[in-house]
Design a protein around this motif. Structure first.
Motif, PDB file in Angstrom:
ATOM      1  N   ASP A 160      44.486  72.152 -39.952  1.00 35.16           N
ATOM      2  CA  ASP A 160      45.027  71.586 -38.599  1.00 35.16           C
ATOM      3  C   ASP A 160      44.200  72.332 -37.792  1.00 35.16           C
ATOM      4  N   THR A 174      41.427  70.368 -36.743  1.00 32.45           N
ATOM      5  CA  THR A 174      41.914  69.192 -36.307  1.00 32.45           C
ATOM      6  C   THR A 174      42.427  69.064 -34.277  1.00 32.45           C
ATOM      7  N   SER A 211      54.868  62.118 -34.709  1.00 29.86           N
ATOM      8  CA  SER A 211      55.204  63.054 -35.834  1.00 29.86           C
ATOM      9  C   SER A 211      55.035  64.984 -35.317  1.00 29.86           C
ATOM     10  N   SER A 242      52.435  66.584 -34.747  1.00 32.40           N
ATOM     11  CA  SER A 242      51.490  67.016 -34.760  1.00 32.40           C
ATOM     12  C   SER A 242      51.087  65.891 -34.906  1.00 32.40           C
ATOM     13  N   THR A 296      47.736  65.003 -38.143  1.00 29.11           N
ATOM     14  CA  THR A 296      47.418  64.822 -39.440  1.00 29.11           C
ATOM     15  C   THR A 296      45.856  64.560 -39.785  1.00 29.11           C
ATOM     16  N   SER A 297      45.118  64.128 -38.603  1.00 32.31           N
ATOM     17  CA  SER A 297      44.220  63.527 -38.898  1.00 32.31           C
ATOM     18  C   SER A 297      43.120  64.406 -38.617  1.00 32.31           C
TER      19      SER A 297
END
Length: 312
Positions: free
Chosen positions: A229, A232, A307, A309, A311-312
């Motif tokens: 995270d 990201t 979402s 946040s 996530t990718s």
């Protein structure tokens, strides 16, 4: 000398040899295990054969693009042009494999792959870009950076290798640095290889299981999944603040290594209007594999809105 006749087994020592009973109870399990072992070995051979066949097909598919890269290199040399390609992305995203395929048949006199290690204490006291400037191409040369000055945008702040002030100074200065490079005639291509968390985990597991790949797995790799995270968030900030009109980011989805390599090469080729392009090749990158930095930013922002946040 007369021949000595040996007694037959039936009469040796005056007694016939005792028969050794063979029962189904002792022989069948042995045969069954031998059969199972042979079956496993056969399946392994089939798997190896299919894997080798896939690799050969992939290498054959790359060949025309490698020919085009030679034409590009010849054009750069003839016109004394300078070219830089940055390969960025998470660990195990496929940067190194793409570099190896892209440079496999290149003239070694006119290209360099640069992968700088941890800076020394003296280098840490220098202007941050100084050791990268020393690696910039001369006329007629292409330099491919396997990780670049963008270490300071992602890896260093995530692992605490730089201060927040150093990070902010870099983010403020890098766009001007790149603008000067482009203004003075350097062709700059910035590739970010994007891989999913699950695919990175799978590739890490393969590295650990394969003795020929274990050297690729580092201490930092061990923490990459736990810090997903954080990476990201830094990725988003990097794209948002450093993708400019003169030096845009290009995102390469690298879950399928074969497609990622071909499409990354297409992006490189499209950066230069070189002579002798093969009219039979499709130079348009696959839209499912290649995205602009702007498109990736919009996708990430939509994901965060949906979402809560990234996530990718």
């Amino acid at each position: 000398m007369p021949l000595v006749e040996l007694p037959s087994p039936a009469t040796r020592n005056g007694r016939a040899p005792e028969a050794q009973p063979v029962t189904a109870a002792t022989s069948v399990p042995d045969l069954d295990e031998a059969y199972q072992q042979a079956h496993r070995e056969l399946e392994a051979l089939k798997h190896d054969h299919r894997r080798v066949a896939r690799k050969l097909r992939a290498e054959k598919e790359l060949r025309p693009w490698q020919v085009e890269l030679l034409k590009l290199q010849k054009h750069l040399e003839a016109h004394r042009m300078r070219m830089i390609v940055l390969f960025e992305g998470r660990d195990a995203a496929g940067k190194g494999g793409t570099i190896r395929r892209a440079t496999r048949y290149m003239n070694e006199k006119h290209y360099r792959v640069v992968a700088l290690g941890k800076p020394t204490e003296d280098q840490r006291s220098e202007w941050y870009f100084q050791r990268y400037v020393a690696q910039l191409p001369a006329g007629g040369e292409i330099v491919l950076f396997d990780r670049s000055w963008y270490n300071r945008a992602m890896v260093e702040p995530v692992f605490g290798f730089c201060t927040d002030q150093e990070y902010q100074h870099f983010m403020l200065g890098v766009t001007g640095f790149e603008k000067d490079l482009v203004r003075q005639g350097t062709i700059l291509v910035k590739l970010y290889f994007s891989v999913t968390r699950e695919e990175q985990r799978r590739r890490f597991a393969r590295r650990l299981d394969d003795p020929l790949r274990q050297w690729k797995f580092s201490e930092i790799d061990m923490q990459a999944q736990d810090r997903w995270d954080e990476f990201t968030t830094r990725k988003y900030e990097m794209l948002k603040r450093t993708s400019t009109a003169s030096a845009p980011w290009v995102i390469v989805r690298s879950g399928d290594k074969r497609r990622a390599r071909i499409n990354a090469i297409k992006v490189m080729l499209n950066a230069v209007d070189y002579e002798g392009r093969d009219p039979g090749l499709d130079f348009e990158p696959d839209g499912d594999v290649v995205l602009s930095g702007t498109e990736e930013i919009l996708l990430m922002e939509a994901e965060r809105a949906r979402s809560g946040s990234f996530t990718s």
